[in-house]
Design a protein around this motif. Structure first.
Motif, PDB file in Angstrom:
ATOM      1  N   VAL A  85      68.366  99.346  48.866  1.00 14.20           N
ATOM      2  CA  VAL A  85      68.083  99.360  50.308  1.00 14.20           C
ATOM      3  C   VAL A  85      68.714  98.127  50.931  1.00 14.20           C
ATOM      4  O   VAL A  85      68.519  97.006  50.457  1.00 14.20           O
ATOM      5  N   LEU A  86      69.488  98.358  51.981  1.00 16.87           N
ATOM      6  CA  LEU A  86      70.155  97.297  52.727  1.00 16.87           C
ATOM      7  C   LEU A  86      69.553  97.273  54.122  1.00 16.87           C
ATOM      8  O   LEU A  86      69.486  98.313  54.780  1.00 16.87           O
ATOM      9  N   ARG A  87      69.095  96.132  54.547  1.00 15.70           N
ATOM     10  CA  ARG A  87      68.690  95.926  55.944  1.00 15.70           C
ATOM     11  C   ARG A  87      69.824  95.152  56.581  1.00 15.70           C
ATOM     12  O   ARG A  87      70.238  94.115  56.061  1.00 15.70           O
ATOM     13  N   GLY A  88      70.360  95.685  57.678  1.00 18.77           N
ATOM     14  CA  GLY A  88      71.522  95.014  58.211  1.00 18.77           C
ATOM     15  C   GLY A  88      71.786  95.262  59.664  1.00 18.77           C
ATOM     16  O   GLY A  88      70.993  95.875  60.379  1.00 18.77           O
ATOM     17  N   THR A  89      72.954  94.798  60.058  1.00 18.97           N
ATOM     18  CA  THR A  89      73.406  94.905  61.432  1.00 18.97           C
ATOM     19  C   THR A  89      74.626  95.820  61.481  1.00 18.97           C
ATOM     20  O   THR A  89      75.602  95.592  60.768  1.00 18.97           O
ATOM     21  N   ALA A  90      74.539  96.849  62.312  1.00 20.05           N
ATOM     22  CA  ALA A  90      75.637  97.806  62.482  1.00 20.05           C
ATOM     23  C   ALA A  90      76.461  97.407  63.695  1.00 20.05           C
ATOM     24  O   ALA A  90      75.920  97.035  64.739  1.00 20.05           O
ATOM     25  N   ARG A  91      77.781  97.508  63.522  1.00 15.03           N
ATOM     26  CA  ARG A  91      78.693  97.164  64.619  1.00 15.03           C
ATOM     27  C   ARG A  91      79.858  98.139  64.604  1.00 15.03           C
ATOM     28  O   ARG A  91      80.488  98.355  63.574  1.00 15.03           O
ATOM     29  N   ARG A  92      80.107  98.742  65.759  1.00 16.48           N
ATOM     30  CA  ARG A  92      81.255  99.641  65.896  1.00 16.48           C
ATOM     31  C   ARG A  92      82.529  98.810  65.847  1.00 16.48           C
ATOM     32  O   ARG A  92      82.635  97.775  66.519  1.00 16.48           O
ATOM     33  N   LEU A  93      83.496  99.260  65.061  1.00 12.39           N
ATOM     34  CA  LEU A  93      84.781  98.556  64.976  1.00 12.39           C
ATOM     35  C   LEU A  93      85.612  98.935  66.193  1.00 12.39           C
ATOM     36  O   LEU A  93      85.757 100.111  66.515  1.00 12.39           O
ATOM     37  N   GLU A  94      86.174  97.924  66.862  1.00 12.16           N
ATOM     38  CA  GLU A  94      86.844  98.185  68.133  1.00 12.16           C
ATOM     39  C   GLU A  94      88.280  97.687  68.210  1.00 12.16           C
ATOM     40  O   GLU A  94      89.088  98.268  68.923  1.00 12.16           O
ATOM     41  N   THR A  95      88.605  96.617  67.507  1.00 13.28           N
ATOM     42  CA  THR A  95      89.968  96.089  67.642  1.00 13.28           C
ATOM     43  C   THR A  95      90.940  96.934  66.825  1.00 13.28           C
ATOM     44  O   THR A  95      90.560  97.593  65.858  1.00 13.28           O
ATOM     45  N   GLY A  96      92.201  96.886  67.214  1.00 14.02           N
ATOM     46  CA  GLY A  96      93.228  97.618  66.486  1.00 14.02           C
ATOM     47  C   GLY A  96      93.305  97.200  65.024  1.00 14.02           C
ATOM     48  O   GLY A  96      93.478  98.027  64.125  1.00 14.02           O
ATOM     49  N   ALA A  97      93.169  95.894  64.767  1.00 12.96           N
ATOM     50  CA  ALA A  97      93.236  95.393  63.394  1.00 12.96           C
ATOM     51  C   ALA A  97      92.053  95.902  62.569  1.00 12.96           C
ATOM     52  O   ALA A  97      92.215  96.286  61.406  1.00 12.96           O
ATOM     53  N   GLU A  98      90.852  95.898  63.160  1.00 14.00           N
ATOM     54  CA  GLU A  98      89.665  96.402  62.447  1.00 14.00           C
ATOM     55  C   GLU A  98      89.818  97.886  62.117  1.00 14.00           C
ATOM     56  O   GLU A  98      89.519  98.318  60.998  1.00 14.00           O
ATOM     57  N   ILE A  99      90.290  98.649  63.072  1.00  7.08           N
ATOM     58  CA  ILE A  99      90.443 100.098  62.866  1.00  7.08           C
ATOM     59  C   ILE A  99      91.540 100.381  61.852  1.00  7.08           C
ATOM     60  O   ILE A  99      91.379 101.241  60.975  1.00  7.08           O
ATOM     61  N   ALA A 100      92.634  99.651  61.902  1.00  3.49           N
ATOM     62  CA  ALA A 100      93.712  99.837  60.918  1.00  3.49           C
ATOM     63  C   ALA A 100      93.222  99.522  59.518  1.00  3.49           C
ATOM     64  O   ALA A 100      93.527 100.244  58.557  1.00  3.49           O
ATOM     65  N   ALA A 101      92.444  98.453  59.367  1.00  2.00           N
ATOM     66  CA  ALA A 101      91.887  98.105  58.055  1.00  2.00           C
ATOM     67  C   ALA A 101      90.929  99.193  57.570  1.00  2.00           C
ATOM     68  O   ALA A 101      90.940  99.571  56.394  1.00  2.00           O
ATOM     69  N   ALA A 102      90.110  99.732  58.470  1.00  2.00           N
ATOM     70  CA  ALA A 102      89.180 100.797  58.099  1.00  2.00           C
ATOM     71  C   ALA A 102      89.924 102.084  57.753  1.00  2.00           C
ATOM     72  O   ALA A 102      89.536 102.804  56.824  1.00  2.00           O
ATOM     73  N   ASP A 103      91.016 102.372  58.476  1.00  2.00           N
ATOM     74  CA  ASP A 103      91.831 103.551  58.167  1.00  2.00           C
ATOM     75  C   ASP A 103      92.391 103.496  56.747  1.00  2.00           C
ATOM     76  O   ASP A 103      92.638 104.530  56.133  1.00  2.00           O
ATOM     77  N   ALA A 104      92.620 102.289  56.232  1.00  2.00           N
ATOM     78  CA  ALA A 104      93.181 102.127  54.887  1.00  2.00           C
ATOM     79  C   ALA A 104      92.140 102.308  53.783  1.00  2.00           C
ATOM     80  O   ALA A 104      92.501 102.420  52.615  1.00  2.00           O
ATOM     81  N   LEU A 105      90.867 102.338  54.143  1.00  2.00           N
ATOM     82  CA  LEU A 105      89.803 102.523  53.142  1.00  2.00           C
ATOM     83  C   LEU A 105      89.770 103.975  52.673  1.00  2.00           C
ATOM     84  O   LEU A 105      90.138 104.884  53.426  1.00  2.00           O
ATOM     85  N   PRO A 106      89.291 104.227  51.464  1.00  2.00           N
ATOM     86  CA  PRO A 106      89.182 105.609  50.961  1.00  2.00           C
ATOM     87  C   PRO A 106      87.944 106.308  51.533  1.00  2.00           C
ATOM     88  O   PRO A 106      87.014 106.665  50.820  1.00  2.00           O
ATOM     89  N   LEU A 107      87.939 106.498  52.828  1.00  2.00           N
ATOM     90  CA  LEU A 107      86.798 107.066  53.531  1.00  2.00           C
ATOM     91  C   LEU A 107      87.262 108.244  54.372  1.00  2.00           C
ATOM     92  O   LEU A 107      87.943 108.067  55.376  1.00  2.00           O
ATOM     93  N   LYS A 108      86.920 109.431  53.949  1.00  2.00           N
ATOM     94  CA  LYS A 108      87.268 110.650  54.677  1.00  2.00           C
ATOM     95  C   LYS A 108      85.979 111.410  54.991  1.00  2.00           C
ATOM     96  O   LYS A 108      85.066 111.455  54.169  1.00  2.00           O
ATOM     97  N   PRO A 109      85.900 112.026  56.157  1.00  2.00           N
ATOM     98  CA  PRO A 109      84.691 112.786  56.496  1.00  2.00           C
ATOM     99  C   PRO A 109      84.460 113.938  55.517  1.00  2.00           C
ATOM    100  O   PRO A 109      85.408 114.585  55.086  1.00  2.00           O
TER     101      PRO A 109
END
Length: 145
Positions: A85-109
């Protein structure tokens, strides 16, 4: 399991992160005021954070409004199980660099829908347990405490 073994082990943070990285599906709990919701999500571990994708809707709105979330993942076999169990803070990624880094992760819907929003969950606290699965001990016998 013998009588001298504790069937529940507390996991350290490194072991929690290692186990979280072995799974792809967890549950996120959001709250806004008195309203709590729980959603299944697929995710990836990125460093010491969780990244997920989501479409517009209640889940995203509730994560962004409050920022405070719980995230849980677990797994089991016939002889053992674990839960983190993780208690944490959620934040939407908004910058181009953040989104590009997230796009490179192995995460597909998992669900074939467009999910344009990435959310990163940074841990405030992390706790985990490992469980040995076995028969219930004799209720009238000597118990280990």
């Amino acid at each position: 399991m013998d009588d001298n073994t504790n069937p529940v082990t507390v996991l350290n943070p490194e072991e929690c992160w290692r186990l979280l990285a072995t799974q792809e599906v967890g549950r996120i709990v959001t709250h806004v005021g008195e309203v709590f919701d729980i959603f299944p999500v697929n995710y990836v571990v990125d460093g010491e954070s969780i990244v997920l994708r989501t479409a517009e809707g209640n889940k995203l709105v509730e994560m962004v409004i409050s920022g405070e979330v719980l995230f849980e993942a677990d797994a089991h076999t016939g002889s053992e199980a674990w839960s983190v169990v993780l208690r944490g803070t959620a934040r939407r990624l908004e910058t181009g660099a953040e989104i590009a880094a997230a796009d490179a992760l192995p995460l597909k819907p998992y669900v074939p829908t467009v999910k344009r929003n990435y959310v990163r969950i940074e841990a405030n606290t992390l706790s985990g347990r490992h469980f040995e699965i076995g028969p219930e001990p004799d209720r009238d016998g000597v118990q280990n405490y």
